[in-house]
Design an enzyme around this catalytic site. Sequence first.
Site, mmCIF file in Angstrom:
data_model
loop_
_atom_site.group_PDB
_atom_site.id
_atom_site.type_symbol
_atom_site.label_atom_id
_atom_site.label_comp_id
_atom_site.label_asym_id
_atom_site.label_seq_id
_atom_site.Cartn_x
_atom_site.Cartn_y
_atom_site.Cartn_z
ATOM 1 N N MET A 1 -9.073 8.358 -0.426
ATOM 2 C CA MET A 1 -10.110 8.631 0.825
ATOM 3 C C MET A 1 -10.371 10.182 0.462
ATOM 4 O O MET A 1 -9.862 10.989 0.141
ATOM 5 C CB MET A 1 -9.113 8.674 1.975
ATOM 6 C CG MET A 1 -8.368 7.589 2.447
ATOM 7 S SD MET A 1 -7.314 7.477 3.914
ATOM 8 C CE MET A 1 -6.759 5.839 3.977
ATOM 9 N N HIS B 1 -8.580 0.953 -3.759
ATOM 10 C CA HIS B 1 -9.380 0.679 -2.585
ATOM 11 C C HIS B 1 -9.923 2.207 -2.392
ATOM 12 O O HIS B 1 -9.631 2.961 -1.993
ATOM 13 C CB HIS B 1 -8.674 0.351 -1.286
ATOM 14 C CG HIS B 1 -9.279 0.197 -0.116
ATOM 15 N ND1 HIS B 1 -8.718 0.217 0.974
ATOM 16 C CD2 HIS B 1 -10.613 0.269 0.244
ATOM 17 C CE1 HIS B 1 -9.654 0.015 2.016
ATOM 18 N NE2 HIS B 1 -10.878 -0.076 1.375
ATOM 19 N N HIS C 1 -1.477 -1.349 -4.030
ATOM 20 C CA HIS C 1 -2.607 -0.952 -3.240
ATOM 21 C C HIS C 1 -2.688 0.520 -3.414
ATOM 22 O O HIS C 1 -1.838 1.063 -2.626
ATOM 23 C CB HIS C 1 -2.749 -1.991 -2.217
ATOM 24 C CG HIS C 1 -4.018 -1.528 -1.463
ATOM 25 N ND1 HIS C 1 -5.150 -2.437 -1.641
ATOM 26 C CD2 HIS C 1 -4.200 -0.851 -0.454
ATOM 27 C CE1 HIS C 1 -6.204 -2.088 -0.742
ATOM 28 N NE2 HIS C 1 -5.792 -0.958 -0.157
ATOM 29 N N ASP D 1 -6.420 -6.095 4.770
ATOM 30 C CA ASP D 1 -5.980 -4.992 4.875
ATOM 31 C C ASP D 1 -6.101 -4.292 5.911
ATOM 32 O O ASP D 1 -6.853 -4.052 6.482
ATOM 33 C CB ASP D 1 -6.833 -4.220 3.409
ATOM 34 C CG ASP D 1 -5.997 -2.660 3.590
ATOM 35 O OD1 ASP D 1 -5.094 -2.386 4.103
ATOM 36 O OD2 ASP D 1 -6.991 -1.876 2.883
ATOM 37 N N ASP E 1 -4.852 3.543 -1.776
ATOM 38 C CA ASP E 1 -6.123 3.951 -0.960
ATOM 39 C C ASP E 1 -6.541 5.432 -1.293
ATOM 40 O O ASP E 1 -5.931 6.470 -1.191
ATOM 41 C CB ASP E 1 -5.399 3.924 0.612
ATOM 42 C CG ASP E 1 -5.164 2.518 0.950
ATOM 43 O OD1 ASP E 1 -6.146 1.808 0.923
ATOM 44 O OD2 ASP E 1 -4.138 2.174 1.421
ATOM 45 N N SER F 1 0.957 -1.172 -0.010
ATOM 46 C CA SER F 1 -0.114 0.000 0.032
ATOM 47 C C SER F 1 0.763 1.252 0.032
ATOM 48 O O SER F 1 1.859 1.421 0.894
ATOM 49 C CB SER F 1 -0.796 0.112 1.201
ATOM 50 O OG SER F 1 -1.603 1.284 1.532
ATOM 51 N N MET G 1 -11.417 -5.838 5.934
ATOM 52 C CA MET G 1 -10.639 -4.911 6.539
ATOM 53 C C MET G 1 -10.314 -5.504 7.835
ATOM 54 O O MET G 1 -11.065 -5.828 8.723
ATOM 55 C CB MET G 1 -11.505 -3.689 6.736
ATOM 56 C CG MET G 1 -11.842 -2.806 5.497
ATOM 57 S SD MET G 1 -10.164 -2.383 4.665
ATOM 58 C CE MET G 1 -9.224 -1.418 5.839
ATOM 59 N N MET H 1 -12.265 4.648 -0.456
ATOM 60 C CA MET H 1 -12.907 4.988 0.872
ATOM 61 C C MET H 1 -13.653 6.290 0.601
ATOM 62 O O MET H 1 -13.103 7.054 1.257
ATOM 63 C CB MET H 1 -12.125 4.954 1.763
ATOM 64 C CG MET H 1 -11.437 3.442 2.355
ATOM 65 S SD MET H 1 -9.807 3.294 3.095
ATOM 66 C CE MET H 1 -8.486 3.642 1.701
HETATM 67 C C1 DX5 Z 1 -6.212 1.731 5.919
HETATM 68 C C2 DX5 Z 1 -5.888 1.260 4.480
HETATM 69 C C3 DX5 Z 1 -4.654 0.544 4.225
HETATM 70 C C4 DX5 Z 1 -3.358 0.989 4.981
HETATM 71 C C5 DX5 Z 1 -2.703 -0.205 5.542
HETATM 72 O O1 DX5 Z 1 -7.565 2.587 5.641
HETATM 73 O O2 DX5 Z 1 -6.902 0.777 3.670
HETATM 74 O O3 DX5 Z 1 -4.386 0.069 2.979
HETATM 75 O O4 DX5 Z 1 -2.283 1.312 4.154
HETATM 76 O O5 DX5 Z 1 -1.725 0.086 6.355
HETATM 77 P P1 DX5 Z 1 -0.895 -0.708 7.436
HETATM 78 O O6 DX5 Z 1 -0.439 -2.186 6.386
HETATM 79 O O7 DX5 Z 1 0.025 -0.073 7.793
HETATM 80 O O8 DX5 Z 1 -1.978 -1.136 8.278
HETATM 81 ZN ZN ZN Z 2 -6.292 -0.195 1.760
#
Ligand code: DX5
Ligand code: ZN
Length: 217
Positions: A36, A65, A32, A174, A34, A7, A136, A67
């Site tokens: 947001m 991903h 990956h 994740d 993320d 990620s 998650m 969010m």
């Molecule tokens: C959290 C994200 C993850 C995040 C995971 O909302 O969806 O993808 O990057 O980070 P680690 O591996 O540090 O928990």
């Molecule tokens: Zn993620």
Amino acid sequence: MIKVAPSILSADFANLQRDVQMAEQAGADMLHIDVMDGQFVPNLSFGMSTVADLRPVTSLPLDCHLMIVEPERFVERFAKAGADLIGIHVESTQHVYHALQLIKEAGVKAEIVINPGTPLSMITEVLPLVDQVLVMTVNPGFGGQHFLPAMVDKISRLAEIKREKGYHFDIEVDGGINAKTVKACYDAGATVAVAGSYVYDSPEPAARIQDLKVATN
Ligand code: DX5
Ligand code: ZN
């Protein structure tokens, strides 16, 4: 052996190309990303332009991903930007089935994502549609949180439904993934592991990607 999706939320944003190419050379299976919106989760990160800029610098599949609230508004633009897979949260829209149909119509793999507090029964109707389910293993929004051990049982129950019904989707995990927690998830039926801080906060990120594979070999 589990597939690994580093990620980039924990990467150095001023050196994204370098950090992405490191992951590719180290044997990562996908990247990956993320996304947001500061509303679905209390944080901001990347958008479509990051996906578009990364597309030409790596051949890794881009696992996006989302969010964000009502992700169906952005599906087409993420697909155009070069996403290979788009994941949407079951909690993020009233029209999950339709949103997943839009993803497939855009020619992209579809993923349903489920928060720790949401029961599996919320996603059973869309399982025939999806290429991947993301369970998650932390509350979404931030990297570097602790793995929630109670999610291992949820992964097992999902894997059981998958076997029973003969589905072929991947099960991704994740949040809080390291060499220890990845083994528990893999044994429960996970096939893809996202790892942010475990990889990018290490002085030896390439070795960490391999560690996750070795731990599940
Ligand atoms: C959290 C994200 C993850 C995040 C995971 O909302 O969806 O993808 O990057 O980070 P680690 O591996 O540090 O928990
Ligand atoms: Zn993620």
